[in-house]
Design a protein around this motif. Sequence first.
Motif, PDB file in Angstrom:
ATOM      1  N   LEU A  65     -47.414 -13.921 -80.263  1.00 55.58           N
ATOM      2  CA  LEU A  65     -48.266 -14.062 -79.088  1.00 55.58           C
ATOM      3  C   LEU A  65     -48.742 -12.686 -78.636  1.00 55.58           C
ATOM      4  O   LEU A  65     -47.970 -11.728 -78.630  1.00 55.58           O
ATOM      5  CB  LEU A  65     -47.482 -14.732 -77.956  1.00 55.58           C
ATOM      6  CG  LEU A  65     -46.995 -16.148 -78.283  1.00 55.58           C
ATOM      7  CD1 LEU A  65     -46.002 -16.624 -77.245  1.00 55.58           C
ATOM      8  CD2 LEU A  65     -48.163 -17.102 -78.353  1.00 55.58           C
ATOM      9  N   ASN A  66     -50.011 -12.619 -78.255  1.00 56.89           N
ATOM     10  CA  ASN A  66     -50.545 -11.352 -77.767  1.00 56.89           C
ATOM     11  C   ASN A  66     -49.896 -11.012 -76.426  1.00 56.89           C
ATOM     12  O   ASN A  66     -50.023 -11.762 -75.466  1.00 56.89           O
ATOM     13  CB  ASN A  66     -52.062 -11.464 -77.606  1.00 56.89           C
ATOM     14  CG  ASN A  66     -52.709 -10.118 -77.368  1.00 56.89           C
ATOM     15  OD1 ASN A  66     -52.086  -9.215 -76.803  1.00 56.89           O
ATOM     16  ND2 ASN A  66     -53.940  -9.970 -77.800  1.00 56.89           N
ATOM     17  N   LEU A  76     -50.525  -9.074 -74.057  1.00 59.66           N
ATOM     18  CA  LEU A  76     -51.329  -8.677 -72.905  1.00 59.66           C
ATOM     19  C   LEU A  76     -52.069  -9.836 -72.247  1.00 59.66           C
ATOM     20  O   LEU A  76     -52.726  -9.651 -71.237  1.00 59.66           O
ATOM     21  CB  LEU A  76     -52.344  -7.599 -73.312  1.00 59.66           C
ATOM     22  CG  LEU A  76     -51.750  -6.342 -73.937  1.00 59.66           C
ATOM     23  CD1 LEU A  76     -52.828  -5.284 -74.088  1.00 59.66           C
ATOM     24  CD2 LEU A  76     -50.611  -5.799 -73.104  1.00 59.66           C
ATOM     25  N   TYR A  77     -51.977 -11.028 -72.838  1.00 59.52           N
ATOM     26  CA  TYR A  77     -52.679 -12.163 -72.255  1.00 59.52           C
ATOM     27  C   TYR A  77     -51.702 -13.228 -71.792  1.00 59.52           C
ATOM     28  O   TYR A  77     -50.681 -13.465 -72.440  1.00 59.52           O
ATOM     29  CB  TYR A  77     -53.650 -12.780 -73.267  1.00 59.52           C
ATOM     30  CG  TYR A  77     -54.851 -11.912 -73.532  1.00 59.52           C
ATOM     31  CD1 TYR A  77     -55.916 -11.903 -72.641  1.00 59.52           C
ATOM     32  CD2 TYR A  77     -54.920 -11.104 -74.656  1.00 59.52           C
ATOM     33  CE1 TYR A  77     -57.018 -11.108 -72.868  1.00 59.52           C
ATOM     34  CE2 TYR A  77     -56.021 -10.304 -74.896  1.00 59.52           C
ATOM     35  CZ  TYR A  77     -57.069 -10.313 -73.992  1.00 59.52           C
ATOM     36  OH  TYR A  77     -58.159  -9.521 -74.218  1.00 59.52           O
ATOM     37  N   THR A  93     -62.348 -22.805 -78.282  1.00 59.04           N
ATOM     38  CA  THR A  93     -62.971 -22.412 -79.544  1.00 59.04           C
ATOM     39  C   THR A  93     -63.275 -23.646 -80.387  1.00 59.04           C
ATOM     40  O   THR A  93     -64.272 -23.687 -81.107  1.00 59.04           O
ATOM     41  CB  THR A  93     -62.042 -21.459 -80.316  1.00 59.04           C
ATOM     42  OG1 THR A  93     -61.795 -20.304 -79.520  1.00 59.04           O
ATOM     43  CG2 THR A  93     -62.670 -21.011 -81.634  1.00 59.04           C
ATOM     44  N   HIS A  94     -62.407 -24.653 -80.289  1.00 58.58           N
ATOM     45  CA  HIS A  94     -62.532 -25.792 -81.204  1.00 58.58           C
ATOM     46  C   HIS A  94     -63.054 -27.069 -80.553  1.00 58.58           C
ATOM     47  O   HIS A  94     -63.296 -28.049 -81.245  1.00 58.58           O
ATOM     48  CB  HIS A  94     -61.177 -26.077 -81.850  1.00 58.58           C
ATOM     49  CG  HIS A  94     -60.697 -24.939 -82.697  1.00 58.58           C
ATOM     50  ND1 HIS A  94     -61.367 -24.528 -83.810  1.00 58.58           N
ATOM     51  CD2 HIS A  94     -59.630 -24.124 -82.580  1.00 58.58           C
ATOM     52  CE1 HIS A  94     -60.731 -23.502 -84.355  1.00 58.58           C
ATOM     53  NE2 HIS A  94     -59.678 -23.229 -83.623  1.00 58.58           N
ATOM     54  N   GLU A 149     -58.327 -20.349 -74.596  1.00 53.68           N
ATOM     55  CA  GLU A 149     -59.244 -19.727 -75.557  1.00 53.68           C
ATOM     56  C   GLU A 149     -59.268 -20.528 -76.863  1.00 53.68           C
ATOM     57  O   GLU A 149     -60.338 -20.804 -77.424  1.00 53.68           O
ATOM     58  CB  GLU A 149     -58.790 -18.286 -75.828  1.00 53.68           C
ATOM     59  CG  GLU A 149     -59.693 -17.548 -76.806  1.00 53.68           C
ATOM     60  CD  GLU A 149     -59.161 -16.165 -77.145  1.00 53.68           C
ATOM     61  OE1 GLU A 149     -57.937 -15.953 -77.020  1.00 53.68           O
ATOM     62  OE2 GLU A 149     -59.965 -15.315 -77.547  1.00 53.68           O
ATOM     63  N   THR A 150     -58.070 -20.906 -77.342  1.00 56.12           N
ATOM     64  CA  THR A 150     -58.002 -21.645 -78.599  1.00 56.12           C
ATOM     65  C   THR A 150     -58.613 -23.035 -78.454  1.00 56.12           C
ATOM     66  O   THR A 150     -59.381 -23.488 -79.314  1.00 56.12           O
ATOM     67  CB  THR A 150     -56.535 -21.768 -79.049  1.00 56.12           C
ATOM     68  OG1 THR A 150     -55.929 -20.485 -78.953  1.00 56.12           O
ATOM     69  CG2 THR A 150     -56.436 -22.270 -80.463  1.00 56.12           C
ATOM     70  N   GLN A 183     -54.416 -17.679 -73.675  1.00 56.30           N
ATOM     71  CA  GLN A 183     -54.388 -17.850 -75.124  1.00 56.30           C
ATOM     72  C   GLN A 183     -54.594 -19.322 -75.503  1.00 56.30           C
ATOM     73  O   GLN A 183     -55.297 -19.628 -76.470  1.00 56.30           O
ATOM     74  CB  GLN A 183     -53.076 -17.309 -75.691  1.00 56.30           C
ATOM     75  CG  GLN A 183     -52.866 -15.851 -75.287  1.00 56.30           C
ATOM     76  CD  GLN A 183     -51.753 -15.137 -76.051  1.00 56.30           C
ATOM     77  OE1 GLN A 183     -51.558 -15.339 -77.232  1.00 56.30           O
ATOM     78  NE2 GLN A 183     -51.033 -14.280 -75.367  1.00 56.30           N
ATOM     79  N   VAL A 189     -45.942 -21.240 -79.264  1.00 52.84           N
ATOM     80  CA  VAL A 189     -46.651 -21.049 -80.538  1.00 52.84           C
ATOM     81  C   VAL A 189     -47.010 -22.405 -81.134  1.00 52.84           C
ATOM     82  O   VAL A 189     -48.125 -22.616 -81.628  1.00 52.84           O
ATOM     83  CB  VAL A 189     -45.784 -20.218 -81.505  1.00 52.84           C
ATOM     84  CG1 VAL A 189     -46.355 -20.253 -82.909  1.00 52.84           C
ATOM     85  CG2 VAL A 189     -45.675 -18.787 -81.015  1.00 52.84           C
ATOM     86  N   LEU A 216     -49.853 -23.877 -79.359  1.00 56.88           N
ATOM     87  CA  LEU A 216     -51.107 -23.228 -79.779  1.00 56.88           C
ATOM     88  C   LEU A 216     -51.584 -23.805 -81.112  1.00 56.88           C
ATOM     89  O   LEU A 216     -52.788 -23.966 -81.339  1.00 56.88           O
ATOM     90  CB  LEU A 216     -50.899 -21.717 -79.916  1.00 56.88           C
ATOM     91  CG  LEU A 216     -50.997 -20.935 -78.614  1.00 56.88           C
ATOM     92  CD1 LEU A 216     -50.376 -19.564 -78.753  1.00 56.88           C
ATOM     93  CD2 LEU A 216     -52.464 -20.795 -78.205  1.00 56.88           C
ATOM     94  N   ALA A 217     -50.638 -24.105 -82.014  1.00 53.25           N
ATOM     95  CA  ALA A 217     -51.020 -24.668 -83.309  1.00 53.25           C
ATOM     96  C   ALA A 217     -51.532 -26.095 -83.149  1.00 53.25           C
ATOM     97  O   ALA A 217     -52.301 -26.574 -83.971  1.00 53.25           O
ATOM     98  CB  ALA A 217     -49.823 -24.632 -84.264  1.00 53.25           C
ATOM     99  N   ARG A 248     -59.596 -23.580 -89.686  1.00 55.09           N
ATOM    100  CA  ARG A 248     -58.350 -22.991 -89.172  1.00 55.09           C
ATOM    101  C   ARG A 248     -58.201 -23.289 -87.685  1.00 55.09           C
ATOM    102  O   ARG A 248     -59.134 -23.089 -86.917  1.00 55.09           O
ATOM    103  CB  ARG A 248     -58.371 -21.472 -89.337  1.00 55.09           C
ATOM    104  CG  ARG A 248     -58.016 -20.995 -90.703  1.00 55.09           C
ATOM    105  CD  ARG A 248     -57.619 -19.538 -90.657  1.00 55.09           C
ATOM    106  NE  ARG A 248     -58.740 -18.675 -90.339  1.00 55.09           N
ATOM    107  CZ  ARG A 248     -59.569 -18.178 -91.232  1.00 55.09           C
ATOM    108  NH1 ARG A 248     -59.391 -18.441 -92.488  1.00 55.09           N
ATOM    109  NH2 ARG A 248     -60.560 -17.402 -90.873  1.00 55.09           N
ATOM    110  N   GLY A 249     -57.041 -23.737 -87.301  1.00 53.90           N
ATOM    111  CA  GLY A 249     -56.817 -23.992 -85.884  1.00 53.90           C
ATOM    112  C   GLY A 249     -57.303 -25.370 -85.490  1.00 53.90           C
ATOM    113  O   GLY A 249     -56.720 -26.003 -84.625  1.00 53.90           O
ATOM    114  N   ARG A 269     -63.197 -20.617 -90.923  1.00 45.91           N
ATOM    115  CA  ARG A 269     -62.653 -20.291 -89.612  1.00 45.91           C
ATOM    116  C   ARG A 269     -62.582 -21.544 -88.752  1.00 45.91           C
ATOM    117  O   ARG A 269     -61.646 -21.752 -87.995  1.00 45.91           O
ATOM    118  CB  ARG A 269     -63.526 -19.240 -88.923  1.00 45.91           C
ATOM    119  CG  ARG A 269     -63.052 -18.941 -87.511  1.00 45.91           C
ATOM    120  CD  ARG A 269     -63.967 -18.028 -86.762  1.00 45.91           C
ATOM    121  NE  ARG A 269     -65.209 -18.634 -86.340  1.00 45.91           N
ATOM    122  CZ  ARG A 269     -65.324 -19.550 -85.387  1.00 45.91           C
ATOM    123  NH1 ARG A 269     -64.257 -20.007 -84.778  1.00 45.91           N
ATOM    124  NH2 ARG A 269     -66.493 -20.048 -85.057  1.00 45.91           N
TER     125      ARG A 269
END
Lengths: 326, 333
Positions: free
Chosen positions: B106-107, B109-110, B122-123, B118-119, B115, B167, B170-171, B91-92, B88
Amino acid sequence: MLAFIVRRALQAIGVLLAVGIIAFAMFRFAGDPVNQIVSIDTPAAEREQVRRSLGLDDPVPVQMARYLVRTAQGDFGVSYQFRQPVSDLLAERMPATLELALCATIFATVFGVLMGVYSGLKRDSVLAKVFQTISLIGISLPTFLIGILLIYLFAVTLGWLPSYGRGDTVQLGWWSTGLLTGSGLKALIMPSITLGLFQMTLIMRIVRAEMLEVLRTDYIKFARARGLTTRAIHFGHALKNTLVPVITIVGLQFGSVIAFAIITETVFQWPGMGLLFVQAVQNVDIPIMAAYLMLVALIFVAINLAVDILYTVVDPRLRTTIRQPT
Amino acid sequence: MSVLHPVLSVRDLRVEFVTRRGILKAIDGISFDIAKGEVLGVVGESGAGKSVTGSAVIGLIDPPGRIAGGEIHLSGMRIDNLPPEEMRRVRGKRIGMIFQDPLTSLNPLYRVSEQLIETIRTHTNLSASAARKRAIDLLAEVGIPAPDKRIDSYPHEFSGGMRQRVVIALALCAEPELIIADEPTTALDVSVQAQIISLLKRLGREHGTAIMLVTHDMGVIAETADRVAVMYAGRIAEIGPVRDVVQNPLHPYAKGLMGAIPSLENDSSERLVQIPGSMPRLSAIPPGCPFNPRCPNVFDRCRVERPDPIQHSEHRVACHLYDQSPVRSEAVA
């Protein structure tokens, strides 16, 4: 947004007007109300006087208009059996029903969402299968039977919980609450479970199905490809997307919970509006029945409106649609 | 460290799907490398195993699928057997992925900002405000105008091309060494496709990111890729520099694929070449070379012996036509 609320409120008034006309029609279909007020041997002159004092000698449209205006002002007339204003009777009973409905809904939502999420994520686990079985029982067993079984087990056999009534209540202004006393809370447990069990299973099944659906979507796959934690994916991204249908169900079912508390209230002799309604049916107490009809309609309409507004809070896509009506 | 190693190195990768009717081999022994800053195009018909290869590299093969064999190395570190939690974190952070449909990636609702942040968080160890600043920089880098204003929009407030840029941002959050782009332009308008492709090329050049570009669009490959791998029925039929493979394909399937590209320069009365038949289903891959029932140059050996990749000038091609070594007698019999 404001235009949307105003438009929905106007629609709500239309619905209530229609229900009011139906409620008024009940008076005319159920025969001469004077017969239900006076005794059999009352002389004709006296009957005529009662009729005139109640305004029953006016033309039907005038009576209907008067009824609707009074109803809109919260005056539902006088109960035939109690000789008290119906609005007082309802106000006295309403806290009991609302507290019961609220507890039942909270119980149903919390456990329904938890069980639904769990069985959506761990589809093949033993616990998920147990939940599925429980939900089958919850959906197929009639409410009164569940109530009676609970009473037999926890009140009669084990003696842990009271089998009827609200326990001790505390008066907060006009609102009598059972939430602040031990015996009141204890008395709430079994009726809440009985009333909420069906909703719980419904919510659980919907959350499970939605969860399975959402976990297959591209944005969940993309979230995983971005290396987000499983917790963030399941409880942030997936769960929020399952909430729209859950809000619908919880909202609409809250209306049903109030309206159909009748059975639970009868089984547990819960002194709420439902019990009042059952007594009214037995005694052909039409003012109470009509007022109950109006009240339930009002609750449904209000909840529908609240649900529509909540949608836009959860789903931003709906905000633009509402701002630009087609 | 990474001077010696290619960014991505795949060796004899096998992916299987366990079904009621038996085991289906979606990927059957493929090997390839991608160097730093290189774009490898992966082409083939639907079902050839292009996307499955991408999912296998990033570790997102879901049951009933599984990696049945082979090794995947990322800058020299083996990643196909990492525990889920460590994978995990790869990834990302070290591998970014872009999917086909920006409308559903893409979600809804956010907010885009939520988004992205958050990403990033996370990293990395960035604070919320630093992450927000980085998110705005990323949006600027992928060419979203007025990123400081657009960042708090919801996905549905962007057009398709702009969403694909989000997108890509995000990547890129953690500056990965490798980006897997799975049909990144298929769902977009032609004019927007060109923008996205040049964006990917520029990012690869500027950051030295290796890119694995999965597509069935030969035009996109010819435009973007340095090397191209032609996949057929879960194997690589031919791999080589993009110019050579497009202009001078060796494998009969690659020849057919290139022949099927319409060209304005050719005589317009000339008909497009079709490859007769269709790719076999995974449950019915013929013995020998999987392409043999459709191959115009088929001979006996193709029906019994599976061709191994052979180095031929700068290409590597899996076809018996180019095998100079003496024919093994038992294979012909």
